[in-house]
Design a protein around this motif. Structure first.
Motif, PDB file in Angstrom:
ATOM      1  N   ALA A  16       0.876  -1.297   0.114  1.00 29.32           N
ATOM      2  CA  ALA A  16      -0.043  -0.139   0.031  1.00 29.32           C
ATOM      3  C   ALA A  16       0.873   1.261   0.167  1.00 29.32           C
ATOM      4  CB  ALA A  16      -0.970   0.127   1.353  1.00 29.32           C
ATOM      5  N   ASP A  17       1.947   1.287   0.713  1.00 34.56           N
ATOM      6  CA  ASP A  17       2.930   2.304   0.742  1.00 34.56           C
ATOM      7  C   ASP A  17       3.376   2.801  -0.293  1.00 34.56           C
ATOM      8  OD1 ASP A  17       2.356   2.384   3.842  1.00 34.56           O
ATOM      9  OD2 ASP A  17       4.214   1.371   4.062  1.00 34.56           O
ATOM     10  N   ALA A  18       3.778   1.659  -1.234  1.00 32.26           N
ATOM     11  CA  ALA A  18       4.454   1.886  -2.563  1.00 32.26           C
ATOM     12  C   ALA A  18       3.627   2.560  -3.470  1.00 32.26           C
ATOM     13  CB  ALA A  18       5.004   0.534  -2.945  1.00 32.26           C
ATOM     14  N   ALA A 118       4.734   3.701  13.448  1.00 30.12           N
ATOM     15  CA  ALA A 118       3.313   4.027  13.875  1.00 30.12           C
ATOM     16  C   ALA A 118       2.450   3.311  13.225  1.00 30.12           C
ATOM     17  CB  ALA A 118       3.122   5.741  13.658  1.00 30.12           C
ATOM     18  N   SER A 119       1.163   3.095  13.839  1.00 25.62           N
ATOM     19  CA  SER A 119       0.212   2.543  13.254  1.00 25.62           C
ATOM     20  C   SER A 119      -0.474   3.711  12.208  1.00 25.62           C
ATOM     21  CB  SER A 119      -0.892   2.312  14.446  1.00 25.62           C
ATOM     22  OG  SER A 119      -2.205   2.086  13.848  1.00 25.62           O
ATOM     23  N   ALA A 124      -5.268   8.811   9.810  1.00 29.88           N
ATOM     24  CA  ALA A 124      -6.769   8.720   9.359  1.00 29.88           C
ATOM     25  C   ALA A 124      -7.530   9.999   9.715  1.00 29.88           C
ATOM     26  CB  ALA A 124      -7.501   7.546   9.872  1.00 29.88           C
ATOM     27  N   PRO A 125      -8.020  10.729   8.653  1.00 29.59           N
ATOM     28  CA  PRO A 125      -8.686  11.989   8.964  1.00 29.59           C
ATOM     29  C   PRO A 125      -9.644  11.918   9.889  1.00 29.59           C
ATOM     30  CG  PRO A 125      -8.648  11.303   6.550  1.00 29.59           C
ATOM     31  CD  PRO A 125      -8.145  10.281   7.247  1.00 29.59           C
ATOM     32  N   GLY A 257      -6.008   5.840   6.961  1.00 32.55           N
ATOM     33  CA  GLY A 257      -4.955   6.571   7.080  1.00 32.55           C
ATOM     34  C   GLY A 257      -3.656   6.196   6.307  1.00 32.55           C
ATOM     35  N   TYR A 258      -3.753   5.535   5.375  1.00 29.78           N
ATOM     36  CA  TYR A 258      -2.581   5.019   4.476  1.00 29.78           C
ATOM     37  C   TYR A 258      -2.349   6.191   3.526  1.00 29.78           C
ATOM     38  CZ  TYR A 258      -3.100   0.120   5.606  1.00 29.78           C
ATOM     39  OH  TYR A 258      -3.359  -1.129   6.100  1.00 29.78           O
TER      40      TYR A 258
END
Length: 300
Positions: A16-18, A118-119, A124-125, A257-258
């Motif tokens: 997901a980060d990539a 961190a989690s 997350a907004p 939050g991703y």
């Protein structure tokens, strides 16, 4: 534009980060993983990323940022190598399953290393918006919970996460989300755990299927519930105050939050500060480790 390397792909988060970093200008330079060659090769093919022969080779290319997701016992060594190379690193949870591992990160922090962990829920907004509505000075009690099906942890290729001595089992891998959510809503929470209870049920876990803890935060009662039973993800915090109950619930389909994390990591790659100081993340680990110790001692 910025360049980012991936040190470890132990679970789904770096995928997901990539994707999210690429969407905002990140270019992957290389991927390395010492334990999961099939997952590493899948990542390399999906993101057209070269495979580094080892961690030194990955760092020698001098990326602007490293996103690290190794198996938990390797996390401190990866962070140390990044620090020695002068490259900032973000480590996806879980990075410590013992007080010795936490101490290793304490030493890195004291030496000025540029690392953070961190989690994803912190970004997350809905969490930020909820935190603005909560007044810690008026809390009467707090309840926080994290539910994440542990079926994946019980599969052979992910069983290292279910090992209490390896990655910490359910209380660490799922419970960290609860403690990080608590700190995101109540900054500097420093929760203490007084007692914990757990159950395994019929799942073949080496740690626990569910666990409940009682403690305190900011001098008021705290309840923490962690579960890995089958079903959708659910992360919640409920603050009881004189004007009523204030509750936030996040689950499948919500913004967890991703994308917010990716934006913060892009800032780090461009020279910005760590998204979460270690002194705050370490409190989540301290509380989760205390929870695990009390609960597992009672279960013996």
């Amino acid at each position: 534009m910025f360049r980012v390397a991936f040190a470890g792909v132990a679970h789904s988060h770096p995928f997901a980060d990539a994707a999210n970093l690429a969407a905002i200008g990140g270019t992957p330079t290389a991927v390395w993983d010492a334990d999961d060659p099939a997952r590493r090769d899948d990542f390399a093919a999906r993101f057209e990323t070269p495979v580094a022969a080892d961690l030194d080779a990955l760092l020698a290319d001098a990326p602007d940022l490293v996103v690290a997701t190794p198996r938990t016992p390797r996390a401190a060594a990866v962070a140390s190598a990044c620090a020695a190379a002068g490259i900032p690193v973000f480590l996806n949870k879980t990075v410590a399953a013992s007080s010795d591992a936490v101490a290793a990160f304490d030493r890195l922090d004291a030496a000025g290393a540029r690392f953070s962990t961190a989690s994803v829920l912190r970004f997350a907004p809905a969490v930020s918006a909820f935190a603005e509505r909560v007044d810690p000075a008026r809390m009467l009690a707090v309840e926080v919970s994290a539910q994440h099906d542990i079926a994946g942890f019980l599969a052979p290729e992910r069983a290292w996460q279910d090992d209490p001595e390896g990655a910490g089992g359910t209380i660490l891998n799922v419970g960290l989300h609860a403690f990080e959510l608590l700190d995101a809503v109540i900054p500097g929470a420093r929760p203490t755990i007084a007692v914990g209870r757990s159950a395994r049920g019929e799942l073949p876990t080496r740690s626990e299927t569910v666990a409940i803890a009682l403690g305190s935060v900011h001098g008021v009662p705290l309840t923490v519930a962690v579960s890995g039973v089958p079903g959708p993800d659910r992360y919640a915090i409920r603050v009881l105050a004189p004007d009523g109950a204030h509750e936030l619930v996040l689950g499948d389909g919500d913004d967890l939050g991703y994308t917010g994390l990716a934006r913060r990591l892009a800032d780090v790659a461009r020279g910005g500060d760590a998204p979460v100081p270690w002194r705050r993340s370490r409190e989540s680990y301290r509380a989760a480790l205390s929870f695990a110790a009390l609960t597992r001692e009672d279960a013996r």
